[in-house]
Design an enzyme around this catalytic site. Structure first.
Site, mmCIF file in Angstrom:
data_model
loop_
_atom_site.group_PDB
_atom_site.id
_atom_site.type_symbol
_atom_site.label_atom_id
_atom_site.label_comp_id
_atom_site.label_asym_id
_atom_site.label_seq_id
_atom_site.Cartn_x
_atom_site.Cartn_y
_atom_site.Cartn_z
ATOM 1 N N GLN A 165 0.829 -1.197 0.000
ATOM 2 C CA GLN A 165 0.000 0.000 0.000
ATOM 3 C C GLN A 165 0.871 1.257 0.000
ATOM 4 O O GLN A 165 1.933 1.290 0.620
ATOM 5 C CB GLN A 165 -0.912 0.005 1.224
ATOM 6 C CG GLN A 165 -2.019 -1.045 1.146
ATOM 7 C CD GLN A 165 -2.900 -1.033 2.378
ATOM 8 O OE1 GLN A 165 -2.753 -1.867 3.254
ATOM 9 N NE2 GLN A 165 -3.825 -0.093 2.444
ATOM 10 N N SER A 173 5.054 -5.760 3.023
ATOM 11 C CA SER A 173 3.727 -5.800 3.649
ATOM 12 C C SER A 173 2.725 -6.553 2.775
ATOM 13 O O SER A 173 2.891 -7.745 2.514
ATOM 14 C CB SER A 173 3.263 -4.366 3.957
ATOM 15 O OG SER A 173 2.055 -4.358 4.675
ATOM 16 N N LEU A 174 1.704 -5.867 2.273
ATOM 17 C CA LEU A 174 0.743 -6.491 1.374
ATOM 18 C C LEU A 174 1.435 -7.175 0.203
ATOM 19 O O LEU A 174 0.974 -8.211 -0.301
ATOM 20 C CB LEU A 174 -0.221 -5.423 0.839
ATOM 21 C CG LEU A 174 -1.095 -5.848 -0.346
ATOM 22 C CD1 LEU A 174 -2.191 -6.768 0.126
ATOM 23 C CD2 LEU A 174 -1.641 -4.651 -1.077
ATOM 24 N N ARG A 229 -8.448 -9.654 4.569
ATOM 25 C CA ARG A 229 -7.425 -9.037 5.425
ATOM 26 C C ARG A 229 -7.736 -7.562 5.631
ATOM 27 O O ARG A 229 -7.694 -7.043 6.748
ATOM 28 C CB ARG A 229 -6.058 -9.210 4.763
ATOM 29 C CG ARG A 229 -4.866 -8.588 5.491
ATOM 30 C CD ARG A 229 -3.605 -8.888 4.668
ATOM 31 N NE ARG A 229 -2.372 -8.432 5.301
ATOM 32 C CZ ARG A 229 -1.768 -7.287 5.057
ATOM 33 N NH1 ARG A 229 -2.328 -6.422 4.195
ATOM 34 N NH2 ARG A 229 -0.618 -6.970 5.652
ATOM 35 N N HIS A 261 0.487 -3.062 10.902
ATOM 36 C CA HIS A 261 1.680 -3.627 11.545
ATOM 37 C C HIS A 261 1.902 -3.166 12.975
ATOM 38 O O HIS A 261 2.928 -3.472 13.568
ATOM 39 C CB HIS A 261 2.926 -3.368 10.681
ATOM 40 C CG HIS A 261 2.800 -3.918 9.304
ATOM 41 N ND1 HIS A 261 2.786 -5.269 9.052
ATOM 42 C CD2 HIS A 261 2.618 -3.301 8.104
ATOM 43 C CE1 HIS A 261 2.623 -5.466 7.753
ATOM 44 N NE2 HIS A 261 2.505 -4.291 7.159
ATOM 45 N N GLN A 272 2.620 -11.401 10.326
ATOM 46 C CA GLN A 272 3.080 -10.146 9.735
ATOM 47 C C GLN A 272 2.085 -9.002 9.884
ATOM 48 O O GLN A 272 2.453 -7.840 9.837
ATOM 49 C CB GLN A 272 3.469 -10.322 8.264
ATOM 50 C CG GLN A 272 2.346 -10.658 7.298
ATOM 51 C CD GLN A 272 2.061 -9.548 6.308
ATOM 52 O OE1 GLN A 272 1.161 -8.753 6.558
ATOM 53 N NE2 GLN A 272 2.746 -9.498 5.196
#
Length: 312
Positions: A10, A91-92, A116, A200, A249
Site C-alpha cells: 500500500q 507488507s501487502l 485481510r 503492523h 506479519q
C-alpha cells in the site's frame, strides 16, 4: 542467487496506474477482470478513474495493489522475462510475491487480501488509528519519540524501510504527538499517510488472530521460487510456515532494510520492482549504495525493456 523480484504494498497506488502496460498487452486487463470477478465490482475502472480517495480505502487499495503487481508480473512473463531467483514483498506485497511464485492462485490471493483489509478496518475503524512516515531521522530517536508520545495509547515504529526512512502507526492522537517529537528531534519530514488503518502495529493483533483462521482454510502451495520475508529477513517454504508468517506479519514490523541486506549478503545483485511506481527501488538504492547493485522498477514498457536487457 542473483535476481530478486520485489513487490510493493500500500502507498504505491495511483489513479491511472498500469495504463501504459495495459495498452501494450491484454494480459493486464485480463488480470484485473479475473480479480473483479472475485470482488464483485470493476476494479480496473476504480484504478483508472478513481477518485484517489476511493483507491486509498484499505478494502479497495489492497486488492488493487495485489492485482497491479500480478498484472505487471504476467506482463513480464508475456514479454519473455527471466525467472527470478527470489521473490519478496513489502507488507501487502508479500501476498503478491507468493501469488507470483505459485503459492497462491489469483482468486485465493484476492479473496485473502480483501478479507485481510476488512479485518484490519474492523479492528480499528477509520479515524481511530493513523500511519505516518518519518524521513531524515534514524530508528532509535523515532522509537524514543513513540515511547514518549504513547501516554497510554499505542504508537510504534512499524516499517524499517531504509536508513533515514521509517513509518510509525497506532492511535491517531499518539501518532500526531510522535510526529511533533520527531520534528523536534530533527526529522526532515514527518507526515500522515493516506491509509485508513495503522498497519503492523499492536492494534492489528485482533485482526491477525481472526485472519489466522481464514489462512488455515486457504489453499497454499510450496512456492516455485525462493520466498523471503521482511518479517524476519529469512526464507520460508512450507505451506504451514507461510500461513503462520502471513498471520504474524499483520501485527509485526516490516524490516525491509534487514531483508535487503540479508539478500545482498546471500548474493543478490539485482532488485527488480514488479508493480506500479518505484518506491521500493528508491529504498533499495538507499539501503546499499553500491555501483554494482542494479535496482530497477517495471513501471512502464521502457523500464521493462531495460530490465529484459539485464546481463548476469
Amino acid at each position: 542467487m542473483r535476481r530478486v523480484f520485489v513487490f510493493p504494498g500500500q502507498g504505491s497506488q495511483s489513479v491511472g496506474m498500469l495504463a501504459e502496460l495495459a495498452a501494450q498487452d491484454r494480459v493486464v486487463a485480463d488480470t484485473f477482470a479475473e480479480a473483479s470477478n472475485v470482488l464483485g465490482y470493476d476494479l480496473w475502472q476504480v484504478v483508472q478513474q478513481g477518485p484517489a480517495e476511493k483507491l486509498a480505502e484499505t478494502v479497495i487499495q489492497q486488492p488493487a495493489m495485489l492485482t497491479a503487481g500480478l498484472a505487471t508480473w504476467r506482463y513480464w512473463q508475456a514479454r519473455g522475462g527471466f525467472t527470478p531467483d527470489v521473490v519478496c514483498g513489502h507488507s501487502l506485497g508479500e501476498f503478491t510475491a507468493l501469488a507470483a511464485a505459485g503459492a497462491l492462485d489469483l482468486p485465493t490471493a484476492v479473496g485473502l487480501v480483501k478479507r485481510r483489509a476488512e479485518l484490519m478496518q474492523e479492528a480499528v475503524p477509520a479515524g481511530i488509528g493513523a500511519i505516518a512516515a518519518v524521513l531524515g531521522l534514524e530508528d532509535e530517536p523515532i522509537a524514543a519519540a513513540c515511547l514518549q508520545a504513547a501516554q497510554g495509547e499505542v504508537v510504534e515504529l512499524v516499517n524499517h524501510n531504509s536508513p533515514g526512512q521509517a513509518v510509525i502507526a497506532g492511535h491517531a492522537g499518539a501518532v500526531q504527538r510522535a510526529l511533533e517529537l520527531c520534528k523536534a528531534a530533527g526529522a526532515k519530514r514527518a507526515l500522515v499517510l493516506p491509509m485508513s488503518v495503522p498497519a503492523h502495529s499492536a492494534l492489528m493483533r485482533p485482526a491477525a488472530e481472526r485472519f489466522g483462521a481464514v489462512l488455515a482454510a486457504a489453499p497454499v502451495q510450496v512456492p516455485k521460487f525462493a520466498y523471503w520475508s521482511p518479517v524476519d529477513g529469512a526464507a520460508h517454504a512450507s505451506a504451514d510456515d507461510i500461513r503462520a508468517l502471513l498471520t504474524r506479519q499483520l501485527a509485526s514490523p516490516v524490516r525491509w532494510t534487514t531483508l535487503v541486506r540479508a539478500l545482498i549478503a546471500a548474493g543478490a545483485t539485482a532488485f527488480i520492482e514488479c508493480g506500479p511506481g518505484k518506491v521500493l527501488t528508491g529504498l533499495n538504492r538507499r539501503i546499499e549504495k553500491r555501483p554494482d547493485l542494479q535496482c530497477l522498477a517495471l513501471q512502464d514498457p521502457a523500464a521493462v525493456d531495460a530490465a529484459l536487457a539485464l546481463k548476469d
